[in-house]
Design a protein around this motif. Structure first.
Motif, mmCIF file in Angstrom:
data_model
loop_
_atom_site.group_PDB
_atom_site.id
_atom_site.type_symbol
_atom_site.label_atom_id
_atom_site.label_comp_id
_atom_site.label_asym_id
_atom_site.label_seq_id
_atom_site.Cartn_x
_atom_site.Cartn_y
_atom_site.Cartn_z
ATOM 1 N N VAL A 116 47.382 -17.320 69.800
ATOM 2 C CA VAL A 116 48.740 -17.829 69.607
ATOM 3 C C VAL A 116 48.800 -19.327 69.296
ATOM 4 C CG1 VAL A 116 49.888 -16.037 70.968
ATOM 5 C CG2 VAL A 116 48.979 -18.074 72.130
ATOM 6 N N VAL A 117 47.701 -20.075 69.543
ATOM 7 C CA VAL A 117 47.707 -21.507 69.248
ATOM 8 C C VAL A 117 46.275 -22.034 69.261
ATOM 9 C CG1 VAL A 117 48.071 -22.079 71.704
ATOM 10 C CG2 VAL A 117 48.718 -23.753 69.939
ATOM 11 N N GLY A 118 45.962 -22.930 68.330
ATOM 12 C CA GLY A 118 44.643 -23.542 68.290
ATOM 13 C C GLY A 118 44.542 -24.634 69.344
ATOM 14 N N TYR A 119 43.353 -24.773 69.964
ATOM 15 C CA TYR A 119 43.237 -25.777 71.027
ATOM 16 C C TYR A 119 42.022 -26.700 70.918
ATOM 17 C CZ TYR A 119 39.498 -23.431 73.706
ATOM 18 O OH TYR A 119 38.304 -22.890 74.117
ATOM 19 N N TYR A 120 41.044 -26.387 70.090
ATOM 20 C CA TYR A 120 39.968 -27.360 69.863
ATOM 21 C C TYR A 120 39.443 -27.179 68.456
ATOM 22 C CZ TYR A 120 35.735 -24.367 70.052
ATOM 23 O OH TYR A 120 34.750 -23.452 69.782
ATOM 24 N N GLY A 121 38.816 -28.223 67.960
ATOM 25 C CA GLY A 121 38.335 -28.139 66.593
ATOM 26 C C GLY A 121 37.254 -29.145 66.294
ATOM 27 N N VAL A 122 36.962 -29.259 65.028
ATOM 28 C CA VAL A 122 35.841 -30.068 64.559
ATOM 29 C C VAL A 122 36.350 -31.080 63.532
ATOM 30 C CG1 VAL A 122 33.706 -29.993 63.221
ATOM 31 C CG2 VAL A 122 34.173 -28.224 64.942
ATOM 32 N N LYS A 124 35.370 -35.605 62.373
ATOM 33 C CA LYS A 124 34.350 -36.655 62.492
ATOM 34 C C LYS A 124 34.283 -37.268 63.888
ATOM 35 C CE LYS A 124 37.337 -40.400 60.839
ATOM 36 N NZ LYS A 124 37.506 -41.482 59.833
ATOM 37 N N GLU A 125 35.339 -37.075 64.676
ATOM 38 C CA GLU A 125 35.355 -37.601 66.036
ATOM 39 C C GLU A 125 35.067 -36.521 67.082
ATOM 40 O OE1 GLU A 125 35.440 -40.627 66.623
ATOM 41 O OE2 GLU A 125 36.413 -41.619 64.941
ATOM 42 N N ALA A 126 35.497 -35.302 66.793
ATOM 43 C CA ALA A 126 35.336 -34.189 67.746
ATOM 44 C C ALA A 126 34.453 -33.125 67.106
ATOM 45 C CB ALA A 126 36.699 -33.602 68.106
ATOM 46 N N TYR A 127 33.213 -33.080 67.515
ATOM 47 C CA TYR A 127 32.275 -32.133 66.924
ATOM 48 C C TYR A 127 31.204 -31.776 67.942
ATOM 49 C CZ TYR A 127 29.366 -36.311 66.398
ATOM 50 O OH TYR A 127 28.639 -37.450 66.658
ATOM 51 N N THR A 128 30.479 -30.701 67.674
ATOM 52 C CA THR A 128 29.349 -30.320 68.510
ATOM 53 C C THR A 128 28.071 -30.689 67.777
ATOM 54 O OG1 THR A 128 30.530 -28.491 69.568
ATOM 55 C CG2 THR A 128 28.123 -28.418 69.631
ATOM 56 N N GLY A 129 27.236 -31.473 68.443
ATOM 57 C CA GLY A 129 25.951 -31.843 67.880
ATOM 58 C C GLY A 129 24.826 -31.191 68.670
ATOM 59 N N PHE A 130 23.726 -30.943 68.006
ATOM 60 C CA PHE A 130 22.562 -30.325 68.631
ATOM 61 C C PHE A 130 21.450 -31.380 68.624
ATOM 62 C CE2 PHE A 130 25.420 -27.145 67.325
ATOM 63 C CZ PHE A 130 25.296 -26.114 68.254
ATOM 64 N N ILE A 161 26.969 -21.569 65.220
ATOM 65 C CA ILE A 161 26.544 -22.721 64.427
ATOM 66 C C ILE A 161 25.024 -22.729 64.293
ATOM 67 C CG2 ILE A 161 26.487 -25.240 64.329
ATOM 68 C CD1 ILE A 161 29.246 -23.950 63.781
ATOM 69 N N THR A 162 24.323 -22.444 65.387
ATOM 70 C CA THR A 162 22.860 -22.425 65.364
ATOM 71 C C THR A 162 22.343 -21.353 64.416
ATOM 72 O OG1 THR A 162 22.660 -23.330 67.595
ATOM 73 C CG2 THR A 162 20.788 -22.040 66.760
ATOM 74 N N LEU A 220 20.001 -33.174 65.491
ATOM 75 C CA LEU A 220 19.219 -32.381 64.549
ATOM 76 C C LEU A 220 20.156 -31.737 63.531
ATOM 77 C CD1 LEU A 220 16.419 -31.182 63.801
ATOM 78 C CD2 LEU A 220 16.942 -29.277 65.359
ATOM 79 N N TYR A 221 21.305 -31.247 64.017
ATOM 80 C CA TYR A 221 22.347 -30.685 63.152
ATOM 81 C C TYR A 221 23.666 -30.716 63.904
ATOM 82 C CZ TYR A 221 21.272 -26.403 65.857
ATOM 83 O OH TYR A 221 21.027 -25.493 66.871
ATOM 84 N N THR A 222 24.780 -30.666 63.179
ATOM 85 C CA THR A 222 26.108 -30.658 63.782
ATOM 86 C C THR A 222 26.980 -29.626 63.075
ATOM 87 O OG1 THR A 222 27.175 -32.278 62.328
ATOM 88 C CG2 THR A 222 25.897 -33.155 64.175
ATOM 89 N N ASP A 223 28.016 -29.177 63.766
ATOM 90 C CA ASP A 223 28.920 -28.210 63.153
ATOM 91 C C ASP A 223 29.749 -28.824 62.031
ATOM 92 O OD1 ASP A 223 30.521 -29.751 64.834
ATOM 93 O OD2 ASP A 223 31.151 -28.081 66.103
ATOM 94 N N VAL A 224 30.123 -30.088 62.159
ATOM 95 C CA VAL A 224 30.931 -30.713 61.117
ATOM 96 C C VAL A 224 30.122 -30.894 59.841
ATOM 97 C CG1 VAL A 224 30.473 -33.132 61.748
ATOM 98 C CG2 VAL A 224 32.646 -32.511 60.666
ATOM 99 N N ASP A 225 28.805 -31.139 59.959
ATOM 100 C CA ASP A 225 27.964 -31.248 58.765
ATOM 101 C C ASP A 225 27.835 -29.897 58.064
ATOM 102 O OD1 ASP A 225 27.525 -33.938 59.136
ATOM 103 O OD2 ASP A 225 25.632 -33.666 60.202
#
Length: 348
Positions: A116-122, A124-130, A161-162, A220-225
């Motif tokens: 019903v609503v988005g609550y997190y995302g990707v 350049k400031e908010a991303y998941t990095g490995f 993502i992995t 090593l890699y990120t979801d935004v990349d």
């Protein structure tokens, strides 16, 4: 760099299982009442799970006065999106959030939940990095064969993502199976990496920035990349809850969306101050220092408005991987912006 304790970090080791949402018990909602009811028979209390040291949008909405007479009931904390939406599907809580791919899997498994609503995302400031340690021999996707990657849960964002990173790196399905995912509580993931209990650490948000401030690691890699900016996760409600509580649903989603928009439009310093205030008032004996590293919600749509592509991307991907049958899940069935005041054409 601060010293870390040397005792082993509790981890759960498991072989790589693509987006497996572990459902315990029936997917049918429990028959127990969801909470207090008003004169109209609709529930007036929303049960939810929190996150240690973080503020959820329902909590922010409550603090900002957006919920009105609707009350929240905190039933405990979670470290896993799939667990949160599983708890929603089984009626243990009324609302929960997870990676959109996990929601697709849950829906395909027969759970009648709707985003019903988005609550997190990707972004350049908010991303998941490995992340790997500086000097690590792991520098390419192929180097991950036989290595351990620390993630907060299986069947969610970090696993998807992995898997995409490994696939783009030319690994075969058999080689991908040799990459081991290790479930580590988010607050312990950095420590597990620095103690070399894992080879790669999935870090995001304030925990990522806090780890980076100490130095000695790099991505090593990120979801935004890999995918660029996008809303990655949504909050869900059960379809029967929506049908039985249309007024409450509208109040809750409206307040939630306004809280998302508040973080999107306010100066960072104001958001950080509000989050610290909320953590202090709720009295859960938490460390709020990580909140200083908050930068962005990462939510792409204003107020968490959901776009087709934010689910269709993962439906298509899961179909290609054979985890969801073609046509088993339709994007039109899995989410609605009906209750969001920021949806296109809304006069709310």
């Amino acid at each position: 760099m601060p010293r870390f304790r040397k005792d082993p970090i509790p981890v759960i080791r498991t072989r790589h299982v693509l987006l497996s949402v572990l459902l315990t018990g029936s997917l049918t909602a429990c028959s127990a009442a969801s909470g207090a009811t008003g004169n109209g028979g609709e529930v007036t209390e929303i049960r939810y799970q929190g996150w240690v040291g973080q503020v959820t949008y329902p909590e922010l909405a409550e603090s900002l006065g957006y919920l009105g007479d609707l009350k929240l009931k905190w039933v405990g904390n979670t470290i896993s999106g799939p667990q949160d939406i599983q708890a929603t599907a089984t009626g243990q809580v009324d609302a929960g959030g997870a990676f959109n791919g996990a929601i697709v899997k849950l829906r395909a498994s027969g759970a009648r939940v709707k985003a019903v609503v988005g609550y997190y995302g990707v972004d350049k400031e908010a991303y998941t990095g490995f992340y790997v340690l500086d000097g690590s021999p792991v520098t390419t996707p192929r180097d991950l064969i036989g290595k351990k990657i620390g993630v907060n849960t299986l069947g969610a964002h970090s696993e998807a993502i992995t898997k995409e990173y490994l696939k783009r790196g030319g690994l075969t399905p058999e080689e991908v199976d040799k990459v081991e995912l290790v479930v580590v509580p988010p607050v312990n993931t950095e420590q597990a990496l620095r103690q070399k209990q894992i080879d790669v650490a999935s870090l995001s948000g304030i925990l990522r920035d806090k780890a980076l401030s100490r130095g000695g690691i790099h991505p090593l890699y990120t979801d935004v990349d890999l995918f660029g900016p996008f809303t990655a996760g949504s909050f869900v409600l059960r379809e029967d809850f929506i049908a039985e509580n249309p007024g409450t649903t509208k109040k809750f989603v409206d307040a939630f969306a306004r809280a998302v928009e508040w973080t999107q439009s306010r100066p960072r310093e104001e958001v950080v101050a509000k989050y610290k205030e909320i953590i202090a008032k709720r009295g859960r004996n938490e460390d709020a220092s990580a909140i200083d590293f908050w930068k962005s919600s990462g939510v792409a749509g204003k107020g968490g408005v959901i776009a087709d592509r934010e689910f269709q991307t993962w439906i298509d991907w899961l179909e290609r991987e054979g985890d969801v049958k073609p046509g088993q899940v339709k994007v039109s069935d899995i989410y609605t912006n009906e209750f969001n005041p920021f949806r296109p054409g809304s006069t709310s």
